[in-house]
Every structure is written in C-alpha cells, then in structure tokens.
Design an enzyme around this catalytic site. Structure first.
Site, PDB file in Angstrom:
ATOM      1  N   HIS A  20       0.763  -1.005   0.006  1.00  0.00           N
ATOM      2  CA  HIS A  20      -0.076   0.114  -0.100  1.00  0.00           C
ATOM      3  C   HIS A  20       0.876   1.381  -0.064  1.00  0.00           C
ATOM      4  CE1 HIS A  20      -2.994  -2.549   2.391  1.00  0.00           C
ATOM      5  NE2 HIS A  20      -3.514  -2.592   1.118  1.00  0.00           N
TER       6      HIS A  20
ATOM      7  N   LYS B 214     -16.798  -7.244   5.606  1.00  0.00           N
ATOM      8  CA  LYS B 214     -15.638  -7.833   6.131  1.00  0.00           C
ATOM      9  C   LYS B 214     -15.772  -7.452   7.510  1.00  0.00           C
ATOM     10  CE  LYS B 214     -12.496  -7.293   2.451  1.00  0.00           C
ATOM     11  NZ  LYS B 214     -11.132  -6.627   2.099  1.00  0.00           N
TER      12      LYS B 214
ATOM     13  N   ARG C 215      -1.658  -6.267  -8.132  1.00  0.00           N
ATOM     14  CA  ARG C 215      -0.649  -7.204  -7.670  1.00  0.00           C
ATOM     15  C   ARG C 215      -0.539  -8.240  -8.654  1.00  0.00           C
ATOM     16  NH1 ARG C 215      -3.103  -7.811  -1.765  1.00  0.00           N
ATOM     17  NH2 ARG C 215      -4.691  -7.267  -3.069  1.00  0.00           N
TER      18      ARG C 215
ATOM     19  N   SER D 106      -2.729  -7.674   3.251  1.00  0.00           N
ATOM     20  CA  SER D 106      -2.895  -7.535   4.400  1.00  0.00           C
ATOM     21  C   SER D 106      -3.287  -8.769   5.096  1.00  0.00           C
ATOM     22  CB  SER D 106      -3.975  -6.524   4.931  1.00  0.00           C
ATOM     23  OG  SER D 106      -3.673  -5.267   4.428  1.00  0.00           O
TER      24      SER D 106
HETATM   25  P1  ADP Z   1      -5.642  -6.239   1.024  1.00  0.00           P
HETATM   26  O1  ADP Z   1      -6.246  -6.939  -0.297  1.00  0.00           O
HETATM   27  O2  ADP Z   1      -4.184  -6.239   0.961  1.00  0.00           O
HETATM   28  O3  ADP Z   1      -6.631  -6.395   1.968  1.00  0.00           O
HETATM   29  P2  ADP Z   1      -6.933  -3.519   0.413  1.00  0.00           P
HETATM   30  O4  ADP Z   1      -8.329  -3.971   0.473  1.00  0.00           O
HETATM   31  O5  ADP Z   1      -6.719  -2.635   1.775  1.00  0.00           O
HETATM   32  O6  ADP Z   1      -6.019  -4.777   0.277  1.00  0.00           O
HETATM   33  O7  ADP Z   1      -6.648  -3.134  -0.894  1.00  0.00           O
HETATM   34  C1  ADP Z   1      -6.703  -1.459  -1.156  1.00  0.00           C
HETATM   35  C2  ADP Z   1      -6.021  -1.392  -2.496  1.00  0.00           C
HETATM   36  O8  ADP Z   1      -4.769  -1.427  -2.325  1.00  0.00           O
HETATM   37  C3  ADP Z   1      -6.617  -2.254  -3.704  1.00  0.00           C
HETATM   38  O9  ADP Z   1      -6.268  -1.506  -4.855  1.00  0.00           O
HETATM   39  C4  ADP Z   1      -5.234  -3.258  -3.923  1.00  0.00           C
HETATM   40  O10 ADP Z   1      -5.260  -3.759  -5.225  1.00  0.00           O
HETATM   41  C5  ADP Z   1      -4.111  -2.651  -3.603  1.00  0.00           C
HETATM   42  N1  ADP Z   1      -3.065  -3.405  -2.777  1.00  0.00           N
HETATM   43  C6  ADP Z   1      -3.115  -4.182  -1.789  1.00  0.00           C
HETATM   44  N2  ADP Z   1      -1.878  -4.882  -1.697  1.00  0.00           N
HETATM   45  C7  ADP Z   1      -1.128  -4.229  -2.629  1.00  0.00           C
HETATM   46  C8  ADP Z   1       0.197  -4.349  -2.809  1.00  0.00           C
HETATM   47  N3  ADP Z   1       1.124  -5.367  -2.105  1.00  0.00           N
HETATM   48  N4  ADP Z   1       0.846  -3.827  -3.860  1.00  0.00           N
HETATM   49  C9  ADP Z   1       0.060  -3.019  -4.606  1.00  0.00           C
HETATM   50  N5  ADP Z   1      -1.137  -2.810  -4.420  1.00  0.00           N
HETATM   51  C10 ADP Z   1      -1.818  -3.371  -3.365  1.00  0.00           C
END
Ligand code: ADP
Length: 159
Positions: free
Chosen positions: A17, A41, A90, A128
């Site tokens: 992130h 969630k 990703r 996460s």
């Molecule tokens: P997670 O899937 O880790 O629970 P979130 O729902 O918080 O993540 O994701 C928010 C945004 O951040 C989404 O657009 C997701 O694709 C992106 N994201 C999550 N992890 C990564 C990463 N390791 N690299 C790039 N983007 C990421």
C-alpha cells in the site's frame, strides 16, 4: 486541484500500500487514502485503529490525507471533488474483480477515472491478510509493513 482517492480496507496498511501511496502522491496535488467502512468484512483493526496506523505510516508524505467512508465510492469521490480513483494491481488475480468495479463505477460516474498502478515487484505477493496470518503465528513481518506500526500488529495477537 487534482485530488486522487485511494480506497481500501488497510487492515493493516502494508508496504505494498505504501508503495502505491508514495507513487500516486507524486502525480496528484492531493491524495486521500480512504478507509472503507465495510459491513461484509470483519476487520482485525477497528476503523479508528486503521486510520491511526495509516496516519503514522504516511507522516512523511506532505500531500496525503487519511479519511474513512461508507456507502458508494463514487458518491464519496464526488463529495471530495476528486477526479481519480487509484488502485493497485498485484497479479492477474486482482484484475477481474478490479475490472468489474472500475466498469461499474464508470457506468455510475463517467467523469471519474479509475487509474491502476502495477504493484512493485517486491510487494506483488503481499496482502494485509498474509501479514495477519504471519503475525498470528509469530512469523517475521519485518519489511512487510511500515516499521512504525510493527509493534501494533504484533501486540494485537498477544491480547
Ligand atoms: P488487501 O487485499 O491487502 O486487504 P486492500 O483492500 O486494503 O488490500 O487494498 C486496497 C488497494 O490496495 C487495492 O487497490 C489493492 O489492489 C491494493 N493493494 C493491496 N496490496 C497491494 C500490494 N502489495 N501492492 C500493490 N497494491 C496493493
């Protein structure tokens, strides 16, 4: 003023992130990282905790704000007078869901663009949920999340 919105659960914020936040903040005037209040969630960290962890992690980024929202993302984006939704990609596995969301949002709000950034290769395996799984069983989470929040994540599982 060119405002971008980066939405997500951030439960907790990871270095994946952070990479997107740092890169996106360089190509806009203001980046709002918006923590989603989701009713589907069951998060590990409360909304306030997730916002606090993010605030500490982005302390060095001058044009980044942390906020939270519920309801439709396009309504929130309009309310903030923003123009772009930033998403991180990703792997191929992210693509189908993100494409569906982007097209649906485009249908609802044609003036709002969804912009995708490819994940940094070093973090393309990182989520996460993986961090939580590691921390739960005492695995090493160094280098996966910002150093300033490591203790918070480790301590969460000691309670
Ligand atoms: P997670 O899937 O880790 O629970 P979130 O729902 O918080 O993540 O994701 C928010 C945004 O951040 C989404 O657009 C997701 O694709 C992106 N994201 C999550 N992890 C990564 C990463 N390791 N690299 C790039 N983007 C990421």
């Amino acid at each position: 003023m060119n405002t971008f919105i980066y939405p997500g659960s951030f439960d907790p914020v990871t270095n994946g992130h952070m990479d997107i936040i740092e890169r996106a903040s360089k190509i806009c005037d203001k980046l709002i990282v918006a923590v989603l209040i989701s009713h589907n969630k069951q998060p590990l960290f409360t909304m306030d905790e997730r916002v606090d962890l993010l605030k500490r992690a982005v302390g060095h980024c001058k044009n980044v704000e942390i906020d939270c929202f519920s309801g439709l993302l396009v309504d929130y984006v309009a309310e903030k007078e923003a123009s772009v939704i930033i998403k991180g990609l990703r792997a191929v596995s992210d693509f189908e869901y993100e494409l569906q969301m982007a097209l649906l949002n485009q249908k609802m709000a044609p003036d709002i663009e969804t912009l995708f950034m490819m994940s940094n290769i070093n973090y393309s395996f990182l989520s996460s949920s993986m961090v939580k799984e590691l921390a739960r069983y005492g695995g090493n989470i160094k280098g996966l999340i910002p150093e300033c929040i490591e203790e918070d994540v480790i301590n969460k599982f000691k309670k």
